[in-house]
Design a protein around this motif. Sequence first.
Motif, PDB file in Angstrom:
ATOM      1  N   HIS A 262       0.838  -1.289  -0.032  1.00 17.65           N
ATOM      2  CA  HIS A 262       0.204  -0.021   0.073  1.00 17.65           C
ATOM      3  C   HIS A 262       0.867   1.297   0.022  1.00 17.65           C
ATOM      4  CE1 HIS A 262      -3.219   2.735   1.292  1.00 17.65           C
ATOM      5  NE2 HIS A 262      -3.828   1.752   0.840  1.00 17.65           N
ATOM      6  N   SER A 263       2.075   1.176   0.701  1.00 18.23           N
ATOM      7  CA  SER A 263       2.802   2.485   0.532  1.00 18.23           C
ATOM      8  C   SER A 263       3.604   2.657  -0.730  1.00 18.23           C
ATOM      9  CB  SER A 263       4.033   2.071   1.740  1.00 18.23           C
ATOM     10  OG  SER A 263       3.563   1.772   2.764  1.00 18.23           O
ATOM     11  N   LEU A 264       3.704   1.557  -1.277  1.00 17.27           N
ATOM     12  CA  LEU A 264       4.260   1.512  -2.714  1.00 17.27           C
ATOM     13  C   LEU A 264       3.194   2.698  -3.796  1.00 17.27           C
ATOM     14  CD1 LEU A 264       6.326   1.317  -4.814  1.00 17.27           C
ATOM     15  CD2 LEU A 264       5.032  -1.028  -5.297  1.00 17.27           C
ATOM     16  N   PHE A 265       1.836   1.945  -3.239  1.00 14.74           N
ATOM     17  CA  PHE A 265       1.016   2.678  -4.208  1.00 14.74           C
ATOM     18  C   PHE A 265       0.960   4.464  -3.869  1.00 14.74           C
ATOM     19  CE2 PHE A 265      -0.548  -1.365  -5.130  1.00 14.74           C
ATOM     20  CZ  PHE A 265      -1.357  -1.450  -6.072  1.00 14.74           C
ATOM     21  N   GLU A 266       1.045   4.653  -2.669  1.00 13.13           N
ATOM     22  CA  GLU A 266       1.127   6.043  -2.358  1.00 13.13           C
ATOM     23  C   GLU A 266       2.286   6.803  -2.706  1.00 13.13           C
ATOM     24  OE1 GLU A 266       1.228   5.850   2.032  1.00 13.13           O
ATOM     25  OE2 GLU A 266      -0.906   5.523   2.308  1.00 13.13           O
ATOM     26  N   LEU A 267       3.366   6.083  -2.671  1.00 10.08           N
ATOM     27  CA  LEU A 267       4.784   6.556  -3.427  1.00 10.08           C
ATOM     28  C   LEU A 267       4.511   6.876  -4.951  1.00 10.08           C
ATOM     29  CD1 LEU A 267       7.697   4.600  -1.926  1.00 10.08           C
ATOM     30  CD2 LEU A 267       7.168   6.892  -1.552  1.00 10.08           C
ATOM     31  N   LEU A 268       3.799   6.048  -5.773  1.00  8.58           N
ATOM     32  CA  LEU A 268       3.681   6.243  -7.110  1.00  8.58           C
ATOM     33  C   LEU A 268       2.473   7.510  -7.245  1.00  8.58           C
ATOM     34  CD1 LEU A 268       3.373   5.589  -9.855  1.00  8.58           C
ATOM     35  CD2 LEU A 268       1.824   3.935  -9.593  1.00  8.58           C
ATOM     36  N   ALA A 269       1.614   7.599  -6.493  1.00 11.70           N
ATOM     37  CA  ALA A 269       0.553   8.731  -6.392  1.00 11.70           C
ATOM     38  C   ALA A 269       1.006   9.872  -6.163  1.00 11.70           C
ATOM     39  CB  ALA A 269      -0.615   8.475  -5.297  1.00 11.70           C
ATOM     40  N   SER A 270       2.334  10.003  -5.101  1.00 18.07           N
ATOM     41  CA  SER A 270       3.074  11.210  -4.901  1.00 18.07           C
ATOM     42  C   SER A 270       3.935  11.537  -6.354  1.00 18.07           C
ATOM     43  CB  SER A 270       3.962  10.939  -3.551  1.00 18.07           C
ATOM     44  OG  SER A 270       3.311  10.582  -2.485  1.00 18.07           O
ATOM     45  N   LEU A 271       4.536  10.640  -6.794  1.00 20.74           N
ATOM     46  CA  LEU A 271       5.038  11.010  -8.097  1.00 20.74           C
ATOM     47  C   LEU A 271       4.372  11.430  -9.204  1.00 20.74           C
ATOM     48  CD1 LEU A 271       7.722   8.164  -8.516  1.00 20.74           C
ATOM     49  CD2 LEU A 271       8.120  10.466  -8.017  1.00 20.74           C
TER      50      LEU A 271
ATOM     51  N   ARG B 297       4.398  15.723 -10.795  1.00 17.11           N
ATOM     52  CA  ARG B 297       4.215  15.809 -12.051  1.00 17.11           C
ATOM     53  C   ARG B 297       3.257  16.927 -12.542  1.00 17.11           C
ATOM     54  NH1 ARG B 297       1.282  14.952 -16.331  1.00 17.11           N
ATOM     55  NH2 ARG B 297       0.137  13.585 -15.276  1.00 17.11           N
ATOM     56  N   LYS B 298       1.941  16.626 -11.961  1.00 20.13           N
ATOM     57  CA  LYS B 298       0.944  17.461 -12.187  1.00 20.13           C
ATOM     58  C   LYS B 298       1.113  18.888 -11.688  1.00 20.13           C
ATOM     59  CE  LYS B 298      -2.744  13.705 -12.386  1.00 20.13           C
ATOM     60  NZ  LYS B 298      -3.743  13.277 -11.665  1.00 20.13           N
ATOM     61  N   ALA B 299       1.733  18.780 -10.433  1.00 17.57           N
ATOM     62  CA  ALA B 299       1.816  20.115  -9.771  1.00 17.57           C
ATOM     63  C   ALA B 299       3.033  20.872 -10.097  1.00 17.57           C
ATOM     64  CB  ALA B 299       1.624  19.994  -8.066  1.00 17.57           C
ATOM     65  N   ARG B 300       3.978  20.059 -11.098  1.00 14.64           N
ATOM     66  CA  ARG B 300       5.200  20.785 -11.322  1.00 14.64           C
ATOM     67  C   ARG B 300       6.100  21.263 -10.067  1.00 14.64           C
ATOM     68  NH1 ARG B 300       5.269  21.944 -16.863  1.00 14.64           N
ATOM     69  NH2 ARG B 300       3.400  22.127 -17.787  1.00 14.64           N
ATOM     70  N   SER B 301       5.947  20.260  -9.211  1.00 16.01           N
ATOM     71  CA  SER B 301       6.733  20.126  -7.795  1.00 16.01           C
ATOM     72  C   SER B 301       8.512  20.384  -8.034  1.00 16.01           C
ATOM     73  CB  SER B 301       6.616  19.004  -6.806  1.00 16.01           C
ATOM     74  OG  SER B 301       5.240  18.580  -6.838  1.00 16.01           O
TER      75      SER B 301
ATOM     76  N   ALA C 171      12.871  14.650  -5.293  1.00 12.94           N
ATOM     77  CA  ALA C 171      13.920  14.018  -4.708  1.00 12.94           C
ATOM     78  C   ALA C 171      13.628  13.297  -3.307  1.00 12.94           C
ATOM     79  CB  ALA C 171      15.203  14.725  -4.591  1.00 12.94           C
ATOM     80  N   ALA C 172      12.929  13.785  -2.648  1.00 13.34           N
ATOM     81  CA  ALA C 172      12.374  13.096  -1.239  1.00 13.34           C
ATOM     82  C   ALA C 172      11.613  11.937  -1.568  1.00 13.34           C
ATOM     83  CB  ALA C 172      11.697  14.170  -0.381  1.00 13.34           C
ATOM     84  N   THR C 173      10.892  11.922  -2.605  1.00 14.68           N
ATOM     85  CA  THR C 173       9.785  10.737  -2.818  1.00 14.68           C
ATOM     86  C   THR C 173      10.687   9.721  -3.529  1.00 14.68           C
ATOM     87  OG1 THR C 173       7.810  12.230  -3.373  1.00 14.68           O
ATOM     88  CG2 THR C 173       7.898   9.956  -4.159  1.00 14.68           C
ATOM     89  N   LEU C 174      11.689   9.813  -4.228  1.00 17.26           N
ATOM     90  CA  LEU C 174      12.776   9.020  -4.762  1.00 17.26           C
ATOM     91  C   LEU C 174      13.339   8.429  -3.865  1.00 17.26           C
ATOM     92  CD1 LEU C 174      13.589  10.746  -8.375  1.00 17.26           C
ATOM     93  CD2 LEU C 174      11.819   8.748  -7.734  1.00 17.26           C
ATOM     94  N   HIS C 175      13.964   9.207  -2.726  1.00 19.54           N
ATOM     95  CA  HIS C 175      14.626   8.567  -1.793  1.00 19.54           C
ATOM     96  C   HIS C 175      13.692   7.664  -0.795  1.00 19.54           C
ATOM     97  CE1 HIS C 175      17.308   8.227   1.587  1.00 19.54           C
ATOM     98  NE2 HIS C 175      16.469   8.535   2.489  1.00 19.54           N
ATOM     99  N   ALA C 176      12.367   8.107  -0.598  1.00 20.77           N
ATOM    100  CA  ALA C 176      11.420   7.063   0.169  1.00 20.77           C
ATOM    101  C   ALA C 176      11.308   5.964  -0.412  1.00 20.77           C
ATOM    102  CB  ALA C 176      10.151   8.097   0.230  1.00 20.77           C
TER     103      ALA C 176
ATOM    104  N   ASP D 233      12.460  12.032 -16.887  1.00 19.23           N
ATOM    105  CA  ASP D 233      10.909  12.338 -17.310  1.00 19.23           C
ATOM    106  C   ASP D 233      10.143  11.418 -16.130  1.00 19.23           C
ATOM    107  OD1 ASP D 233       8.638  12.254 -18.415  1.00 19.23           O
ATOM    108  OD2 ASP D 233       9.507  12.098 -20.463  1.00 19.23           O
ATOM    109  N   LEU D 234       9.407  12.362 -15.545  1.00 22.96           N
ATOM    110  CA  LEU D 234       8.489  11.674 -14.254  1.00 22.96           C
ATOM    111  C   LEU D 234       7.456  10.730 -15.045  1.00 22.96           C
ATOM    112  CD1 LEU D 234       8.205  14.354 -11.527  1.00 22.96           C
ATOM    113  CD2 LEU D 234       9.929  12.454 -11.650  1.00 22.96           C
ATOM    114  N   ASP D 235       7.019  11.282 -16.163  1.00 25.33           N
ATOM    115  CA  ASP D 235       6.071  10.363 -16.721  1.00 25.33           C
ATOM    116  C   ASP D 235       6.663   8.960 -17.003  1.00 25.33           C
ATOM    117  OD1 ASP D 235       4.384  12.352 -16.603  1.00 25.33           O
ATOM    118  OD2 ASP D 235       4.489  12.754 -19.042  1.00 25.33           O
TER     119      ASP D 235
END
Length: 241
Positions: free
Chosen positions: A59-68, A72-76, A82-87, A140-142
């Motif tokens: 379930h945590s993996l799904f949340e990480l994907l949703a964060s990525l 992308r949508k919010a142009r973070s 980088a914090a999400t990729l580290h997670a 490319d985050l997509d």
Amino acid sequence: MFLRSTYPKNDSRFSGLILILRPRKRDPVGCATVEDSMTGVAWSDRYVTGIKAIDKDHHSLFELLASLVEHRKARSGPSAVAATLHALEVYAAEHFEREERFMLSAHFPGFETHRRAHDEFRTLVQALARQYRREPASIDLDKVSQFLAHWIGSHILVEDMAYVPYLNGTVSAEVDDTDTPPMPIEIVLRVPPGKHEVIKRFAALMRDGGEVADTLENTLNALEHHREQVLDHRVRALFGT
């Protein structure tokens, strides 16, 4: 996606022919598609293994994907991505270690193949995070989201589900020398069976110091550098802009 015909224009049978290829929502094994990755793969009962700790990790993996996807949508900014990729790096290390312990304790016969899949994913994610920290604009985050969405389907729905009957006790492996996964030997790191003597010899040479130890260290550094270059090239090929 459209592919226009290359038939001669003066052939009336094919004039103006257009082949339209429409992407499917799901493939036969339920892998998440590109369309799914753009909105985030939704957790559902088909991903449930019935093993509480494993399901919590997944379930945590799904949340990480949703964060990525949201980044992308919010142009973070790069720091948030980088914090999400580290997670994701932390997830791969902790979840895979837990899953492998469970598989070993249940004598799952597919352990070695499964472990290799974990190793490949873990090293790829580490290289991806490293490349993003160096050059955020090069990733490319997509493409990253698409990769993760497909991996969720192919790994959880196929490879992980294969060990479920062993872990929940509905299937038992015959415990003998032929199909019991060999236990790794703990020194400092988990060492593949048959390699512990090599590690002991290496440690002894390093312990003695001197020119031999310096040569071994330089060789190791060169090998690690080469490995990083290979992984970096693969990351750019898979996820580059």
